[in-house]
Enzyme design. Structure first.
Site, PDB file in Angstrom:
ATOM      1  N   ASN A 161       0.878  -1.140  -0.119  1.00 49.81           N
ATOM      2  CA  ASN A 161       0.042  -0.054  -0.023  1.00 49.81           C
ATOM      3  C   ASN A 161       0.838   1.153   0.147  1.00 49.81           C
ATOM      4  O   ASN A 161       1.387   1.619   1.109  1.00 49.81           O
ATOM      5  CB  ASN A 161      -1.015  -0.079   1.236  1.00 49.81           C
ATOM      6  CG  ASN A 161      -1.748   1.576   1.402  1.00 49.81           C
ATOM      7  OD1 ASN A 161      -1.803   2.211   0.298  1.00 49.81           O
ATOM      8  ND2 ASN A 161      -2.016   1.684   2.679  1.00 49.81           N
ATOM      9  N   TRP A 162       1.292   1.913  -1.203  1.00 51.67           N
ATOM     10  CA  TRP A 162       2.180   2.901  -1.261  1.00 51.67           C
ATOM     11  C   TRP A 162       1.412   4.193  -0.571  1.00 51.67           C
ATOM     12  O   TRP A 162       2.277   5.040  -0.390  1.00 51.67           O
ATOM     13  CB  TRP A 162       2.269   3.358  -2.697  1.00 51.67           C
ATOM     14  CG  TRP A 162       3.250   2.317  -3.383  1.00 51.67           C
ATOM     15  CD1 TRP A 162       3.508   1.162  -2.929  1.00 51.67           C
ATOM     16  CD2 TRP A 162       3.499   2.338  -4.674  1.00 51.67           C
ATOM     17  NE1 TRP A 162       4.432   0.346  -3.724  1.00 51.67           N
ATOM     18  CE2 TRP A 162       4.440   1.243  -4.905  1.00 51.67           C
ATOM     19  CE3 TRP A 162       3.780   3.372  -5.734  1.00 51.67           C
ATOM     20  CZ2 TRP A 162       5.171   1.112  -6.155  1.00 51.67           C
ATOM     21  CZ3 TRP A 162       4.372   3.317  -7.040  1.00 51.67           C
ATOM     22  CH2 TRP A 162       4.912   1.902  -7.136  1.00 51.67           C
ATOM     23  N   LYS A 163       0.316   4.286  -0.147  1.00 51.70           N
ATOM     24  CA  LYS A 163      -0.516   5.684   0.321  1.00 51.70           C
ATOM     25  C   LYS A 163      -0.210   6.708  -0.466  1.00 51.70           C
ATOM     26  O   LYS A 163      -0.116   6.408  -1.848  1.00 51.70           O
ATOM     27  CB  LYS A 163       0.078   5.953   1.742  1.00 51.70           C
ATOM     28  CG  LYS A 163       0.196   4.481   2.444  1.00 51.70           C
ATOM     29  CD  LYS A 163       0.309   4.813   3.912  1.00 51.70           C
ATOM     30  CE  LYS A 163       0.592   3.642   4.891  1.00 51.70           C
ATOM     31  NZ  LYS A 163       0.340   3.400   6.069  1.00 51.70           N
ATOM     32  N   HIS A 190      -9.337   1.708   4.509  1.00 49.01           N
ATOM     33  CA  HIS A 190      -8.094   1.741   5.039  1.00 49.01           C
ATOM     34  C   HIS A 190      -8.292   2.664   6.419  1.00 49.01           C
ATOM     35  O   HIS A 190      -9.024   3.608   6.097  1.00 49.01           O
ATOM     36  CB  HIS A 190      -7.006   2.352   4.263  1.00 49.01           C
ATOM     37  CG  HIS A 190      -5.672   2.199   4.761  1.00 49.01           C
ATOM     38  ND1 HIS A 190      -5.214   3.126   5.789  1.00 49.01           N
ATOM     39  CD2 HIS A 190      -4.802   1.339   4.673  1.00 49.01           C
ATOM     40  CE1 HIS A 190      -3.919   2.582   6.079  1.00 49.01           C
ATOM     41  NE2 HIS A 190      -3.541   1.675   5.464  1.00 49.01           N
ATOM     42  N   GLU A 204      -6.655   4.970   7.593  1.00 48.63           N
ATOM     43  CA  GLU A 204      -6.460   6.475   7.065  1.00 48.63           C
ATOM     44  C   GLU A 204      -7.680   7.113   6.552  1.00 48.63           C
ATOM     45  O   GLU A 204      -7.726   8.290   6.725  1.00 48.63           O
ATOM     46  CB  GLU A 204      -5.142   6.728   6.442  1.00 48.63           C
ATOM     47  CG  GLU A 204      -3.892   6.230   7.121  1.00 48.63           C
ATOM     48  CD  GLU A 204      -2.822   5.605   6.378  1.00 48.63           C
ATOM     49  OE1 GLU A 204      -2.609   5.691   5.286  1.00 48.63           O
ATOM     50  OE2 GLU A 204      -1.802   5.112   7.310  1.00 48.63           O
ATOM     51  N   GLU A 250      -5.760  -4.899  10.337  1.00 47.05           N
ATOM     52  CA  GLU A 250      -4.815  -3.912  10.528  1.00 47.05           C
ATOM     53  C   GLU A 250      -5.113  -3.069  11.880  1.00 47.05           C
ATOM     54  O   GLU A 250      -6.066  -1.997  11.792  1.00 47.05           O
ATOM     55  CB  GLU A 250      -4.667  -2.892   9.596  1.00 47.05           C
ATOM     56  CG  GLU A 250      -4.303  -3.277   7.967  1.00 47.05           C
ATOM     57  CD  GLU A 250      -3.706  -2.284   7.305  1.00 47.05           C
ATOM     58  OE1 GLU A 250      -2.413  -2.787   6.718  1.00 47.05           O
ATOM     59  OE2 GLU A 250      -4.138  -1.375   6.740  1.00 47.05           O
ATOM     60  N   GLY A 275       2.250   2.201  10.756  1.00 42.57           N
ATOM     61  CA  GLY A 275       3.167   3.133  10.399  1.00 42.57           C
ATOM     62  C   GLY A 275       3.988   3.517  11.584  1.00 42.57           C
ATOM     63  O   GLY A 275       4.626   4.789  11.544  1.00 42.57           O
ATOM     64  N   SER A 333       3.135  -2.168  10.297  1.00 42.48           N
ATOM     65  CA  SER A 333       4.523  -2.389  10.323  1.00 42.48           C
ATOM     66  C   SER A 333       5.136  -3.912  10.365  1.00 42.48           C
ATOM     67  O   SER A 333       5.918  -4.191  10.781  1.00 42.48           O
ATOM     68  CB  SER A 333       4.877  -1.819  11.799  1.00 42.48           C
ATOM     69  OG  SER A 333       4.567  -0.634  11.865  1.00 42.48           O
ATOM     70  N   GLY A 345       4.763   0.967   4.751  1.00 43.54           N
ATOM     71  CA  GLY A 345       6.306   1.807   4.720  1.00 43.54           C
ATOM     72  C   GLY A 345       7.336   0.759   4.144  1.00 43.54           C
ATOM     73  O   GLY A 345       8.118   1.016   3.059  1.00 43.54           O
TER      74      GLY A 345
HETATM   75  C1  PEP Z   1      -0.843   0.140   5.941  1.00 42.14           C
HETATM   76  O1  PEP Z   1      -0.420   1.318   5.372  1.00 42.14           O
HETATM   77  O2  PEP Z   1      -1.840  -0.560   5.478  1.00 42.14           O
HETATM   78  C2  PEP Z   1       0.334  -0.379   6.545  1.00 42.14           C
HETATM   79  C3  PEP Z   1       0.336  -1.392   7.226  1.00 42.14           C
HETATM   80  O3  PEP Z   1       1.299   0.591   6.915  1.00 42.14           O
HETATM   81  P1  PEP Z   1       2.677   0.129   7.631  1.00 42.14           P
HETATM   82  O4  PEP Z   1       3.285  -1.169   7.045  1.00 42.14           O
HETATM   83  O5  PEP Z   1       3.779   1.589   7.095  1.00 42.14           O
HETATM   84  O6  PEP Z   1       2.714   0.065   9.113  1.00 42.14           O
END
Ligand code: PEP
Length: 251
Positions: free
Chosen positions: A10-12, A95, A97, A167, A173, A213, A235
Site C-alpha cells: 500500500n504505497w499510500k 483503510h 487512514e 490492521e 506506520g 509495520s 512503509g
Molecule cells: C498500511 O498502510 O496498510 C500499513 C500497514 O502501513 P505500515 O506497514 O507502514 O504500518
C-alpha cells in the site's frame, strides 16, 4: 484448506510517475519467482504507469479506493470504469487512514465493496481497532462491527473474491507490530465472524492479511500463523529489497 498467500503493498500518498517507475523496475526481477500473489496498490496518478510496467509479470496493480457510484456529481472520486481503463485489478477499501481522516464509515466501506465486486475488482477490505479500543477490551466488538458492516448484502460467491486486511490502527506506520499471537487471535476471530455470515466452507476460503509495520524481520513469524494469509505492507513496500524480502517471507 490451503489459501494462497497474498502480499500487497500500500504505497499510500507516495511516488510520482518517475519514482514509481524506478521502484517497479527494481522490484520486478526481485519478485518474479514469488510463490505468493504479489500486488502493489498505488496512487491513482500512477496506476497506468504501474499497469504498463508490470504487464506480463506476476505483479498485479491495485487502487487505494473506489467510488461507490458509476459516475456523476462526486467531486474527487474515481469510478470503477476509470480504474479499469488504467489497469487496476485490486482495490484497497476502508483503510484506517480513510476512516480516520476522510470520514469513511462502515456504510461507505460496504457501498464501495459492493461496487468493486459488481465491477469485477478484487477488494482488500481493511478492518482493525484503535489503541483506545484495544485497551478498553473492544477489539473483537470493533472487528465484528466493521467486518459485518463491510460484507452486508454480499453473497458468499463474492465474499470469496474479497481479501480482508486486519490492521490494528496502533500498529500502522508506528513500528509497533502486533505480536504474531495477537494477530493470529484477532484474525482467527474475524474468520469466525465470516463463518457466522457465510458458513465454514466459504470462511475457510477467504484470505485474511495482517497489516501494521510488517517488514522483513517479522514477516516469517506472522506468516507462520495458521489464519494469516498475507500482509498489507505500507512503509516496507516503498523499498524494493524490503518488499521483496516480505514477499519471500518463507526463504
Ligand atoms: C498500511 O498502510 O496498510 C500499513 C500497514 O502501513 P505500515 O506497514 O507502514 O504500518
Amino acid at each position: 484448506m490451503t489459501r494462497k498467500p497474498i502480499i500487497a503493498g500500500n504505497w499510500k500518498m507516495n511516488n510520482t510517475k518517475a519514482q514509481a517507475s524506478e521502484l517497479i523496475n527494481e522490484l520486478k526481477p526481485l519478485v518474479k519467482d514469488a510463490e505468493c500473489d504479489v500486488v502493489i496498490c498505488v496512487p491513482y496518478t500512477v496506476i497506468e504507469t504501474a499497469a504498463k510496467l508490470t504487464a506480463g509479470t506476476n505483479i498485479k496493480v491495485g487502487a487505494e479506493n473506489i467510488a461507490w457510484a458509476d459516475k456523476g456529481a462526486f467531486t474527487g472520486e474515481v469510478s470503477a470504469a476509470m480504474l479499469k481503463e488504467v489497469g487496476a485489478e485490486y482495490v484497497v477499501i476502508g483503510h484506517s487512514e480513510r476512516r480516520q481522516y476522510f470520514g469513511e464509515t462502515d456504510e461507505t466501506v460496504n457501498k464501495r465493496t459492493v461496487q468493486a465486486l459488481k465491477e469485477g475488482f478484487k477488494p482488500i477490505v481493511c478492518v482493525g481497532e484503535t489503541l483506545d479500543e484495544r485497551e478498553s477490551g473492544e477489539t473483537e466488538k470493533v472487528c465484528k462491527r466493521q467486518t459485518e458492516g463491510a460484507f452486508a448484502g454480499i453473497s458468499a460467491a463474492d465474499a470469496e473474491k474479497t481479501v480482508v486486511a486486519y490492521e490494528p490502527v496502533w500498529a500502522i506506520g508506528t513500528g509497533k507490530t502486533a505480536t504474531s499471537a495477537q494477530a493470529q487471535e484477532t484474525i482467527s476471530y474475524i474468520r469466525g465472524v465470516l463463518k457466522s455470515l457465510y458458513g465454514a466452507e466459504t470462511a475457510e476460503k477467504i484470505r485474511i492479511q495482517y497489516g501494521g509495520s510488517m517488514n522483513p524481520a517479522n514477516a516469517k513469524e506472522l506468516m507462520a500463523q495458521p489464519d494469516i494469509d498475507g500482509g498489507l505492507i505500507g512503509g516496507a513496500s516503498l523499498k524494493a529489497p524490503d518488499f521483496s524480502a516480505v514477499v519471500h517471507f518463507d526463504k
